[in-house]
Design a protein around this motif. Structure first.
Motif, short mmCIF file in Angstrom:
data_model
loop_
_atom_site.label_atom_id
_atom_site.label_comp_id
_atom_site.label_asym_id
_atom_site.label_seq_id
_atom_site.Cartn_x
_atom_site.Cartn_y
_atom_site.Cartn_z
N TYR A 33 -27.89 14.55 -19.45
CA TYR A 33 -26.57 13.65 -19.02
C TYR A 33 -26.96 14.91 -17.24
O TYR A 33 -27.70 15.95 -16.86
CB TYR A 33 -25.64 15.05 -18.93
N LEU A 34 -25.61 14.12 -16.71
CA LEU A 34 -26.11 15.12 -15.17
C LEU A 34 -24.53 15.99 -15.21
O LEU A 34 -23.21 15.45 -15.75
CB LEU A 34 -25.90 13.60 -13.94
N TYR A 35 -24.25 16.80 -14.21
CA TYR A 35 -22.99 17.67 -14.08
C TYR A 35 -22.74 18.05 -11.89
O TYR A 35 -23.32 17.88 -11.78
CB TYR A 35 -23.08 19.17 -14.43
N LYS A 36 -21.18 17.57 -12.32
CA LYS A 36 -20.45 17.78 -11.25
C LYS A 36 -19.58 18.59 -11.22
O LYS A 36 -18.90 18.42 -11.97
CB LYS A 36 -20.06 16.37 -10.93
N ILE A 37 -19.83 19.76 -10.66
CA ILE A 37 -18.61 20.95 -10.31
C ILE A 37 -17.47 20.40 -9.23
O ILE A 37 -18.21 20.05 -8.41
CB ILE A 37 -19.49 22.05 -10.17
N HIS A 90 -23.46 16.24 -4.34
CA HIS A 90 -24.45 16.97 -5.76
C HIS A 90 -24.32 16.91 -6.61
O HIS A 90 -23.05 17.41 -6.88
CB HIS A 90 -24.34 18.66 -4.50
N LEU A 91 -24.73 16.99 -7.98
CA LEU A 91 -24.64 17.17 -8.77
C LEU A 91 -25.97 17.98 -9.62
O LEU A 91 -26.78 18.99 -8.82
CB LEU A 91 -25.84 16.09 -9.67
N SER A 92 -26.27 18.48 -10.37
CA SER A 92 -26.66 19.22 -11.21
C SER A 92 -27.36 19.18 -12.57
O SER A 92 -26.70 18.24 -13.83
CB SER A 92 -26.37 20.93 -11.23
N LEU A 93 -28.63 19.65 -13.14
CA LEU A 93 -28.50 19.74 -14.73
C LEU A 93 -28.07 20.62 -15.08
O LEU A 93 -27.42 21.67 -14.28
CB LEU A 93 -30.98 19.56 -14.66
N SER A 94 -27.96 20.60 -16.41
CA SER A 94 -27.60 21.45 -17.57
C SER A 94 -27.59 23.25 -16.88
O SER A 94 -27.12 23.89 -17.22
CB SER A 94 -27.74 22.06 -18.09
N GLU A 111 -24.83 27.07 -14.03
CA GLU A 111 -23.38 27.96 -13.75
C GLU A 111 -23.63 28.65 -12.80
O GLU A 111 -23.28 29.60 -11.71
CB GLU A 111 -24.36 28.92 -14.58
N ARG A 112 -25.33 28.30 -11.86
CA ARG A 112 -25.85 29.26 -10.96
C ARG A 112 -24.79 28.71 -9.88
O ARG A 112 -24.16 28.95 -9.20
CB ARG A 112 -26.87 28.72 -10.64
N ILE A 113 -24.74 27.37 -10.07
CA ILE A 113 -24.21 26.57 -8.66
C ILE A 113 -22.53 27.41 -8.67
O ILE A 113 -22.02 26.17 -7.83
CB ILE A 113 -24.07 24.23 -8.83
N ALA A 114 -21.60 27.11 -10.01
CA ALA A 114 -20.53 27.33 -9.39
C ALA A 114 -20.70 28.64 -9.19
O ALA A 114 -19.21 28.91 -7.80
CB ALA A 114 -19.68 27.63 -11.70
N LYS A 115 -21.11 29.96 -9.77
CA LYS A 115 -21.50 31.42 -9.15
C LYS A 115 -21.69 31.63 -7.58
O LYS A 115 -21.16 31.63 -6.73
CB LYS A 115 -22.21 32.31 -9.94
N ILE A 126 -17.66 18.02 -14.66
CA ILE A 126 -17.89 16.67 -14.71
C ILE A 126 -19.02 16.30 -15.47
O ILE A 126 -20.43 16.43 -14.92
CB ILE A 126 -17.45 15.95 -13.45
N ILE A 127 -18.85 15.56 -16.63
CA ILE A 127 -20.30 15.54 -17.49
C ILE A 127 -20.32 13.87 -17.40
O ILE A 127 -19.35 13.17 -17.79
CB ILE A 127 -20.41 16.16 -18.36
N VAL A 128 -21.71 13.63 -16.57
CA VAL A 128 -21.91 12.34 -15.79
C VAL A 128 -23.07 11.97 -16.73
O VAL A 128 -24.34 12.83 -17.07
CB VAL A 128 -22.11 12.24 -14.65
N THR A 129 -22.45 10.61 -17.99
CA THR A 129 -23.99 9.82 -18.96
C THR A 129 -25.40 9.45 -17.15
O THR A 129 -24.85 8.69 -17.32
CB THR A 129 -23.93 9.32 -19.68
N TYR A 130 -26.46 10.27 -17.17
CA TYR A 130 -28.00 9.90 -17.16
C TYR A 130 -27.98 7.97 -16.56
O TYR A 130 -28.19 7.47 -15.48
CB TYR A 130 -29.04 10.56 -17.32
N SER A 131 -28.11 8.20 -18.21
CA SER A 131 -28.73 6.81 -18.18
C SER A 131 -27.37 5.05 -17.76
O SER A 131 -28.38 4.32 -17.20
CB SER A 131 -28.56 6.83 -19.55
N VAL A 132 -26.68 6.02 -17.48
CA VAL A 132 -25.78 4.63 -16.79
C VAL A 132 -25.96 4.82 -15.09
O VAL A 132 -25.89 3.63 -14.37
CB VAL A 132 -24.25 5.09 -16.89
N VAL A 133 -26.31 5.67 -14.46
CA VAL A 133 -26.72 6.23 -12.99
C VAL A 133 -27.33 6.66 -12.71
O VAL A 133 -27.93 6.61 -11.65
CB VAL A 133 -25.53 7.22 -12.78
#
Length: 120
Positions: A10-14, A44-48, A52-56, A68-75
């Motif tokens: 997964y990739l993550y977007k805040i 801008h996306l993040s790894l798991s 937390e660091r990006i949120a802060k 927002i949790i994004v399935t990496y294999s799809v993108v």
């Protein structure tokens, strides 16, 4: 520069709730993201381990964030891996992410940045 040791699941977007609402209406792309997304011209996306660091750093004091949790294999074909100023790789999307790539959206309440409680 670092290299990815393995492909992420997964990739993550805040995003703020308002940004997420715009993404739902107009598409998941930098135009609907943060001011930084809009200025830089990519999402801008993040790894798991980066979430937390990006949120802060970028969302401190903001109410009701969305993870927002994004399935990496799809993108994977839409992602460009680029280093930050310290050489750490981050996933960036220069195009629109398909909505079917979103596997889940979690709500993060104000100042609740204990991401360990989420099963992501």
């Amino acid at each position: 520069m670092q290299h990815l040791k393995s492909k992420p699941t997964y990739l993550y977007k805040i995003a703020t709730a308002q940004q997420w609402d715009k993404m739902c209406e107009f598409g998941i792309q930098h135009n609907q993201g943060s001011a930084l997304d809009q200025t830089d011209g990519y999402l801008h996306l993040s790894l798991s381990h980066q979430v937390e660091r990006i949120a802060k750093k970028y969302f401190s004091g903001k109410d009701e964030l969305k993870l927002i949790i994004v399935t990496y294999s799809v993108v994977s074909e839409l992602i460009k891996w680029e280093p930050n100023s310290k050489g750490e790789l981050f996933p960036h999307s220069y195009g629109q992410l398909p909505t079917e790539a979103v596997s889940n959206v979690l709500t993060i309440e104000s100042q609740d940045y204990d991401f360990n409680r989420f099963k992501y």
